[in-house]
Enzyme design. Structure first.
Site, PDB file in Angstrom:
ATOM      1  N   HIS A 279      -2.714 -38.537  10.770  1.00 50.77           N
ATOM      2  CA  HIS A 279      -1.304 -39.313  10.802  1.00 50.77           C
ATOM      3  C   HIS A 279      -0.263 -38.392  11.383  1.00 50.77           C
ATOM      4  CE1 HIS A 279      -2.517 -42.824   8.376  1.00 50.77           C
ATOM      5  NE2 HIS A 279      -3.248 -41.964   7.701  1.00 50.77           N
TER       6      HIS A 279
ATOM      7  N   LYS B 249       8.883  -4.400  14.417  1.00 46.17           N
ATOM      8  CA  LYS B 249       9.508  -3.664  13.164  1.00 46.17           C
ATOM      9  C   LYS B 249      10.222  -2.689  13.544  1.00 46.17           C
ATOM     10  CE  LYS B 249       5.567  -4.749  10.119  1.00 46.17           C
ATOM     11  NZ  LYS B 249       4.421  -4.110   9.102  1.00 46.17           N
TER      12      LYS B 249
ATOM     13  N   LYS C 225       1.024  -1.195  -0.065  1.00 48.46           N
ATOM     14  CA  LYS C 225      -0.011  -0.045  -0.012  1.00 48.46           C
ATOM     15  C   LYS C 225       0.848   1.321  -0.065  1.00 48.46           C
ATOM     16  CE  LYS C 225      -3.678  -0.006   2.494  1.00 48.46           C
ATOM     17  NZ  LYS C 225      -4.614   0.233   3.823  1.00 48.46           N
TER      18      LYS C 225
ATOM     19  N   GLY D 247      -5.319  -5.107   5.638  1.00 47.30           N
ATOM     20  CA  GLY D 247      -4.506  -5.870   4.665  1.00 47.30           C
ATOM     21  C   GLY D 247      -5.043  -7.344   4.919  1.00 47.30           C
ATOM     22  N   ARG D 248      -5.427  -7.949   5.777  1.00 47.24           N
ATOM     23  CA  ARG D 248      -5.832  -9.415   5.840  1.00 47.24           C
ATOM     24  C   ARG D 248      -7.268  -9.412   5.552  1.00 47.24           C
ATOM     25  NH1 ARG D 248      -5.145  -6.928  10.633  1.00 47.24           N
ATOM     26  NH2 ARG D 248      -6.796  -6.862  12.040  1.00 47.24           N
TER      27      ARG D 248
ATOM     28  N   GLU E 281      10.058  -5.915   3.933  1.00 48.34           N
ATOM     29  CA  GLU E 281      10.396  -6.951   3.292  1.00 48.34           C
ATOM     30  C   GLU E 281       9.761  -7.079   1.837  1.00 48.34           C
ATOM     31  OE1 GLU E 281       8.890  -7.695   7.576  1.00 48.34           O
ATOM     32  OE2 GLU E 281       8.382  -6.208   5.681  1.00 48.34           O
TER      33      GLU E 281
ATOM     34  N   GLU F  21      -4.782 -12.110  13.965  1.00 45.24           N
ATOM     35  CA  GLU F  21      -4.207 -10.573  13.986  1.00 45.24           C
ATOM     36  C   GLU F  21      -5.322  -9.815  14.047  1.00 45.24           C
ATOM     37  OE1 GLU F  21      -0.881  -9.030  11.181  1.00 45.24           O
ATOM     38  OE2 GLU F  21      -2.759  -8.443  10.207  1.00 45.24           O
TER      39      GLU F  21
END
Length: 548
Positions: free
Chosen positions: A384, A512, A206, A267-268, A212, A353
């Site tokens: 399993h 951050k 954005k 964002g999510r 990153e 979050e």
């Protein structure tokens, strides 16, 4: 005590829990032959069975009382109408506007946002058509064959999950790649697979400053320019999903190929926005529109149905029942469809979050559990791995089982075996295996006497473990859209009951901030002494052992 835990609805549930706790679901089914019909419903192509829960009709009535007491209905209307319910950032929460197919005005700060939303949708549609048809070509005139989405968090998990889940609908010429971590191994290993002449990079940030994402984007840019020999070719191979046109232009991306979204899209919750560009390219604009349509259908159901018939509300209140009254700290999502193996990871961010909070909307510390740990993987693999703990461990872990009836192109007996396991596990978690059944089983196998007595305790399953079952005819864009929206609204309802802000994420900021300071420490010669003893020691150990 907080207002929530001292409230009449909460206290009524505490008393009811004492009555429910000793009851076994075996007996609940035995005493009510219509239990399945009472506790199941269907909407948006999703059939939902919640009869295998430690509930009665009274339980659900009391949970709905709690939802009403918490103002869930009123808060639903506030969200859909564009009120700024994200109070810590003074923002509206309008991912629902991105799939508002009736085009009714939605006003934020005096402006109807729908014209801009629809304009970006048109831009996405036109661009995806060009890439898919081969009209959009690379610098040597070849059509695009590989799409690399560079983002992180919601800018990665959403598009990745949808593209993988719906790969049956993907364009045959296009291969999708997703790069998120700043660990250089991911971008380097991805670039080794690519031809720069036929690769399109989507940079999703954005602000166009996410560390990153921009680090990976610059690595991709350097790789591309080295191969292409001229920076002007960037315009044909890089596009941006951002709002920072200045930074996008400085990177070399043509701002005509910048796709906008807004601060009222968390964002999510952003795969419905321009963040979904890779979805539209891979699946085609019509399938992407179907994804939105499925979510819109669930939005209308959520907004319009009474709580007793409202799937997101029912799911949410069941989660509160186990988290706040039974003490369940985790929630498993178990899709019996390999294509959906990334769905639990997507929900992990969406839920944790959003509702991983310890402070309520009034700034007070909560005195009750909020968001659970959400986890999972493809269900058949889980059987399993960790299902042993779920069946016989000491913790109660509610489970969502998800399956599709049709499995295109999968030969028999794969599908039959898969679904047999799916149904068997939900029954096993509910029924368990009691002493009489274990003894009969051992007797039949010839184990008797002391050997039987010694082995018997190890083979008992208490059962009474709660599960929800979601079945769809086939995994289609519409049904996946409805499923995602179902979980979005479930999370919203739980946040409302807990009186927390599900739409900020201040907890991600401290790391951050410290990382920026430590980045400087790592490149400064000499001992680092500005942190605590452990952090100083680790940084200095790293510096001593880093090859020069």
């Amino acid at each position: 005590m907080s207002n929530l835990t001292s409230s009449p609805a909460w206290q009524a549930l505490i008393e009811h829990y004492k009555e429910i706790k000793p009851l076994h679901m075996r007996d609940l089914f035995l005493n009510d032959p219509h239990r399945f019909e009472k506790f199941s419903l269907e909407t948006g192509g999703l059939f939902f069975d919640y009869s295998k829960n430690r509930i009665t009709e009274q339980t659900m009535a009391l949970l709905f009382d709690l939802a009403r007491q918490s103002g869930v209905k009123e808060r639903i209307e506030k969200m859909f109408s564009g009120e700024k319910i994200n109070i810590t950032e003074n923002r509206a929460v309008l991912h629902t506007a991105l799939r508002n197919l009736d085009h009714n005005p939605i006003v934020v700060d005096g402006e109807d946002v729908m014209p801009k939303v629809n304009a970006v949708k048109e831009q996405i549609g036109h661009f995806s058509d060009k890439v898919r048809s081969g009209e959009w070509q690379g610098y040597t005139g070849k059509p695009i064959t590989d799409i690399v989405n560079i983002g992180i968090g919601g800018s990665d998990l959403g598009p990745l999950m949808v593209c993988q889940s719906l790969k049956e609908y993907g364009h045959a010429r296009l291969s999708m790649h997703f790069v998120s971590t700043v660990d250089g191994d991911q971008i380097v290993s991805t670039l080794k697979l690519l031809n720069p002449e036929t690769t399109l990079f989507i940079i999703a940030s954005k602000t166009f400053t996410t560390q990153e994402t921009i680090t990976n984007a610059r690595t991709a840019r350097a790789w591309f320019v080295k191969a292409a020999g001229d920076e002007k070719h960037i315009a044909k191979h890089f596009v941006a999903v951002s709002t920072n046109s200045k930074a996008v232009a400085e990177f070399g991306i043509d701002t005509n190929n910048m796709f906008e979204f807004w601060d009222w899209v968390g964002g999510r919750y952003s795969l419905w926005s321009a963040i979904g560009l890779p979805i539209a390219i891979y699946l085609g604009k019509h399938n992407y529109q179907d994804l939105l349509h499925g979510a819109y259908t669930m939005d209308q159901h959520f907004r319009g149905k009474p709580f007793e018939q409202n799937l997101p509300v029912i799911m949410a209140m069941l989660g509160i029942w186990y988290g706040n009254f039974f003490g369940a700290n985790t929630h498993l999502v178990s899709p019996y469809n390999q294509c959906m193996s990334r769905f639990p990871a997507y929900l992990q961010q969406l839920d944790m979050e959003s509702n991983g909070k310890t402070v309520d909307l009034d700034g007070n510390q909560v005195d009750y559990a909020t968001g659970p740990v959400v986890w999972g993987d493809a269900g058949i693999n889980g059987q399993h791995a960790y299902y042993q703990m779920l069946h016989q461990g000491t913790q109660i872990v509610p489970i969502d089982f998800i399956a599709t009836i049709e499995h295109p192109d999968i030969p028999e007996p794969h599908s039959t075996i898969l679904m047999a396991n799916f149904f068997a596990q939900t029954e096993a978690f509910m029924r368990g295996k009691n002493e009489a059944e274990v003894r009969a089983e051992l007797e039949k196998s010839g184990i008797t006497g002391q050997a039987q007595d010694e082995l018997m305790p190890h083979k008992i399953f208490k059962g009474n473990r709660p599960t929800n079952t979601i079945i769809m005819q086939r995994l289609t864009p519409r049904r996946l859209g409805a499923l995602i929206a179902l979980y979005e609204h479930k999370i919203f309802v739980q946040g409302t009951v807990w009186n927390i802000n599900s739409y900020d994420q201040w907890g991600v900021e401290l790391g951050k901030q410290l990382a920026k300071l430590i980045e400087s420490d790592l490149t400064t010669p000499g001992l680092t002494t500005s942190h605590d003893a452990s952090t100083n020691g680790l940084i200095n150990y790293f510096k001593r052992n880093t090859p020069r």
